[in-house]
Write a protein that holds these residues in place. Structure first.
Motif, PDB file in Angstrom:
ATOM      1  N   VAL A  76      14.485-112.485  30.644  1.00 49.96           N
ATOM      2  CA  VAL A  76      15.443-112.183  29.627  1.00 49.96           C
ATOM      3  C   VAL A  76      16.145-113.421  29.254  1.00 49.96           C
ATOM      4  N   THR A  77      16.613-114.123  30.095  1.00 51.16           N
ATOM      5  CA  THR A  77      17.201-115.299  29.820  1.00 51.16           C
ATOM      6  C   THR A  77      16.934-116.345  30.945  1.00 51.16           C
ATOM      7  N   LYS A  78      17.421-117.605  30.424  1.00 52.30           N
ATOM      8  CA  LYS A  78      17.256-118.750  31.365  1.00 52.30           C
ATOM      9  C   LYS A  78      18.354-118.581  32.582  1.00 52.30           C
ATOM     10  N   LYS A  79      19.285-117.914  32.353  1.00 48.37           N
ATOM     11  CA  LYS A  79      20.551-117.793  33.190  1.00 48.37           C
ATOM     12  C   LYS A  79      20.213-117.231  34.387  1.00 48.37           C
ATOM     13  N   GLN A  80      20.759-117.255  35.511  1.00 50.25           N
ATOM     14  CA  GLN A  80      20.430-116.470  36.630  1.00 50.25           C
ATOM     15  C   GLN A  80      20.853-115.234  36.837  1.00 50.25           C
ATOM     16  N   LEU A  81      20.494-114.366  36.139  1.00 49.36           N
ATOM     17  CA  LEU A  81      20.879-112.989  35.886  1.00 49.36           C
ATOM     18  C   LEU A  81      19.686-112.128  36.829  1.00 49.36           C
ATOM     19  N   TYR A  82      20.108-111.383  37.695  1.00 46.72           N
ATOM     20  CA  TYR A  82      19.047-110.482  38.586  1.00 46.72           C
ATOM     21  C   TYR A  82      19.511-109.196  38.796  1.00 46.72           C
ATOM     22  N   LEU A  83      18.677-108.423  39.516  1.00 46.60           N
ATOM     23  CA  LEU A  83      18.606-106.934  39.768  1.00 46.60           C
ATOM     24  C   LEU A  83      19.036-107.305  41.558  1.00 46.60           C
ATOM     25  N   HIS A  84      20.149-106.514  42.092  1.00 44.13           N
ATOM     26  CA  HIS A  84      20.161-106.900  43.400  1.00 44.13           C
ATOM     27  C   HIS A  84      19.981-105.377  44.251  1.00 44.13           C
ATOM     28  N   LEU A  85      18.990-105.455  45.166  1.00 40.40           N
ATOM     29  CA  LEU A  85      18.674-104.384  45.817  1.00 40.40           C
ATOM     30  C   LEU A  85      18.723-104.669  47.259  1.00 40.40           C
ATOM     31  N   TYR A  86      18.890-103.375  48.052  1.00 43.24           N
ATOM     32  CA  TYR A  86      18.799-103.579  49.480  1.00 43.24           C
ATOM     33  C   TYR A  86      17.882-102.357  50.140  1.00 43.24           C
ATOM     34  N   GLN A  87      16.984-103.021  50.834  1.00 42.19           N
ATOM     35  CA  GLN A  87      15.751-102.083  51.255  1.00 42.19           C
ATOM     36  C   GLN A  87      16.048-101.823  52.740  1.00 42.19           C
ATOM     37  N   THR A  88      15.657-100.466  52.921  1.00 46.19           N
ATOM     38  CA  THR A  88      15.775 -99.860  54.455  1.00 46.19           C
ATOM     39  C   THR A  88      14.457 -99.207  54.563  1.00 46.19           C
ATOM     40  N   LEU A  89      13.780 -99.501  55.816  1.00 48.31           N
ATOM     41  CA  LEU A  89      12.354 -98.819  56.062  1.00 48.31           C
ATOM     42  C   LEU A  89      12.748 -97.921  57.182  1.00 48.31           C
ATOM     43  N   HIS A  90      12.254 -96.583  57.254  1.00 48.06           N
ATOM     44  CA  HIS A  90      12.330 -95.683  58.095  1.00 48.06           C
ATOM     45  C   HIS A  90      10.809 -95.407  58.749  1.00 48.06           C
ATOM     46  N   LYS A  91      10.859 -95.675  59.787  1.00 45.72           N
ATOM     47  CA  LYS A  91       9.426 -95.404  60.517  1.00 45.72           C
ATOM     48  C   LYS A  91       9.395 -94.376  61.717  1.00 45.72           C
ATOM     49  N   ASP A  92       8.905 -93.324  61.724  1.00 45.85           N
ATOM     50  CA  ASP A  92       8.788 -92.361  62.940  1.00 45.85           C
ATOM     51  C   ASP A  92       7.370 -92.676  63.672  1.00 45.85           C
ATOM     52  N   SER A  93       7.890 -93.374  64.942  1.00 52.78           N
ATOM     53  CA  SER A  93       6.781 -93.861  65.702  1.00 52.78           C
ATOM     54  C   SER A  93       6.655 -93.292  67.055  1.00 52.78           C
ATOM     55  N   LYS A 128      23.660-103.758  42.161  1.00 50.06           N
ATOM     56  CA  LYS A 128      24.113-104.024  41.016  1.00 50.06           C
ATOM     57  C   LYS A 128      23.055-104.852  40.016  1.00 50.06           C
ATOM     58  N   ILE A 129      23.477-104.997  38.845  1.00 53.24           N
ATOM     59  CA  ILE A 129      22.391-105.764  37.916  1.00 53.24           C
ATOM     60  C   ILE A 129      23.107-106.829  37.138  1.00 53.24           C
ATOM     61  N   GLY A 130      22.994-107.970  36.958  1.00 56.26           N
ATOM     62  CA  GLY A 130      23.561-108.858  36.080  1.00 56.26           C
ATOM     63  C   GLY A 130      23.163-109.197  34.876  1.00 56.26           C
ATOM     64  N   LEU A 131      24.032-108.963  33.905  1.00 55.26           N
ATOM     65  CA  LEU A 131      23.848-109.052  32.279  1.00 55.26           C
ATOM     66  C   LEU A 131      25.012-109.809  31.808  1.00 55.26           C
ATOM     67  N   LYS A 132      24.643-110.573  30.626  1.00 52.44           N
ATOM     68  CA  LYS A 132      25.709-111.414  30.012  1.00 52.44           C
ATOM     69  C   LYS A 132      26.733-110.542  29.216  1.00 52.44           C
ATOM     70  N   ASP A 133      26.022-109.357  28.839  1.00 52.12           N
ATOM     71  CA  ASP A 133      26.982-108.602  28.102  1.00 52.12           C
ATOM     72  C   ASP A 133      27.142-106.915  29.017  1.00 52.12           C
ATOM     73  N   ALA A 134      27.287-107.115  30.026  1.00 53.09           N
ATOM     74  CA  ALA A 134      27.355-106.004  30.910  1.00 53.09           C
ATOM     75  C   ALA A 134      28.399-105.140  30.156  1.00 53.09           C
ATOM     76  N   GLY A 135      29.601-105.791  30.010  1.00 57.07           N
ATOM     77  CA  GLY A 135      30.681-104.702  29.632  1.00 57.07           C
ATOM     78  C   GLY A 135      30.646-104.076  28.282  1.00 57.07           C
ATOM     79  N   GLN A 136      29.318-104.298  27.463  1.00 55.31           N
ATOM     80  CA  GLN A 136      29.213-103.596  26.352  1.00 55.31           C
ATOM     81  C   GLN A 136      28.236-102.257  26.344  1.00 55.31           C
ATOM     82  N   CYS A 137      27.704-102.287  27.505  1.00 50.32           N
ATOM     83  CA  CYS A 137      26.715-101.213  27.631  1.00 50.32           C
ATOM     84  C   CYS A 137      27.194 -99.771  27.772  1.00 50.32           C
ATOM     85  N   ILE A 138      26.612 -99.016  27.019  1.00 48.00           N
ATOM     86  CA  ILE A 138      27.340 -97.465  27.298  1.00 48.00           C
ATOM     87  C   ILE A 138      26.364 -96.592  28.086  1.00 48.00           C
ATOM     88  N   ASP A 139      27.029 -95.840  29.018  1.00 46.44           N
ATOM     89  CA  ASP A 139      26.203 -94.975  29.901  1.00 46.44           C
ATOM     90  C   ASP A 139      25.139 -95.656  30.346  1.00 46.44           C
TER      91      ASP A 139
END
Length: 306
Positions: free
Chosen positions: A289-306, A174-185
């Motif tokens: 973008v802003t002083k407010k705490q708005l971030y992009l939230h990611l989750y990383q998965t590493l795949h290693k063939d050993s 997810k991404i946090g934005l103060k005007d999230a609801g107004q973004c189209i597509d």
């Protein structure tokens, strides 16, 4: 040879290259080549400069661009038995070669790709400045050269594993934005750039976001980085550009961006800051973008063939 014939020859070479990749099963390369050619054709279709092509010829070029997009989408949705087949696409080869004299009915019932605009970085920045300074000024938007939008949803499959090599899957949560609801597509463009801001991998787009909730836009989508982690150049970074459609201006705009550097690649969740546009791929002049705490939230998965 005239310039127009050189252009047609270049398009034909790109078409052959893409269909060759396609027939050899090199799907990532085919998708990339189809995308490049579709953009070139659409650029010609939307050009407002004096053209060597008639309006009817431009319409045909736009339909070829649509077919390229349809074939690209078919390759990306491997589970579907439906889709635009390679054999069908190959029927367009003679049309490209003979576009100046082609006068038959187009073989497929398709429409040219709609001219929703995604602008080159400098062009978009100029339009955004105009918009901020003078909201009602329409100058510039209609006459600016535009590029074919990669329809949201151009995610690529995971690469084959290699012994001792690591692949990275990034879940965009997810991404946090103060005007999230107004973004189209809203959707996200993901690219990997070297220190000079040059693409290392094919650029990918997420589908349009799944839902909006309060100050968050939720994606919950996996992005497969198209190079083994060990093969990424030193100093490279993974960029995430948040884009949304502006109906008044009729173009898709970058609202903000974030990036992840190589030392941040590690399994588990990560939260990264959002920066003001235009996207600075060289990471020289960054402004939050802003002083407010708005971030992009990611989750990383590493795949290693050993």
């Amino acid at each position: 040879m005239s310039e127009v014939n050189k252009t047609i020859q270049k398009w034909h070479a790109s078409f052959e290259k893409g269909t060759d990749f396609d027939s050899w099963g090199q799907l990532v390369e085919a998708i990339d080549e189809y995308q490049i050619l579709a953009r070139q054709l659409q650029k010609e279709v939307q050009s407002t400069n004096a053209s060597d092509f008639t309006e009817e010829q431009k319409k045909t070029l736009g339909k070829i661009a649509t077919c390229l997009e349809m074939r690209r989408a078919s390759l990306q949705c491997t589970q579907s038995k439906e889709g635009f087949k390679l054999e069908e696409l190959k029927k367009l080869e003679t049309i490209i070669q003979n576009i100046l004299t082609y006068n038959k009915e187009f073989p497929f019932d398709v429409q040219p790709v709609p001219s929703r605009k995604i602008l080159a970085p400098g062009e978009e920045e100029n339009l955004e400045l105009e918009e901020e300074e003078e909201e009602d000024a329409a100058a510039g938007a209609g006459s600016t050269e535009a590029f074919l939008p990669r329809a949201p949803g151009t995610l690529l499959p995971r690469l084959p594993s290699e012994l001792g090599m690591t692949l990275l899957t990034l879940k965009i949560e997810k991404i946090g934005l103060k005007d999230a609801g107004q973004c189209i597509d809203p959707y996200m463009t993901i690219s990997v750039k070297d220190l000079n801001g040059v693409d290392v991998n094919p650029v990918q787009d997420t589908p349009v976001a799944s839902r909006k909730e309060d100050t968050y836009i939720h994606f919950s989508v996996d992005v497969e980085i198209q190079r083994h982690v060990e093969k990424l150049p030193k100093g490279a970074a993974i960029f995430f550009e948040f884009k949304h459609y502006k109906p008044k201006k009729r173009f898709t705009s970058t609202k903000c961006f974030a990036f992840m550097e190589m030392d941040e690649i590690k399994p588990g969740p990560i939260v990264i800051e959002l920066y003001k546009k235009p996207t600075d791929f060289k990471r020289k002049k960054l402004q939050l973008v802003t002083k407010k705490q708005l971030y992009l939230h990611l989750y990383q998965t590493l795949h290693k063939d050993s």
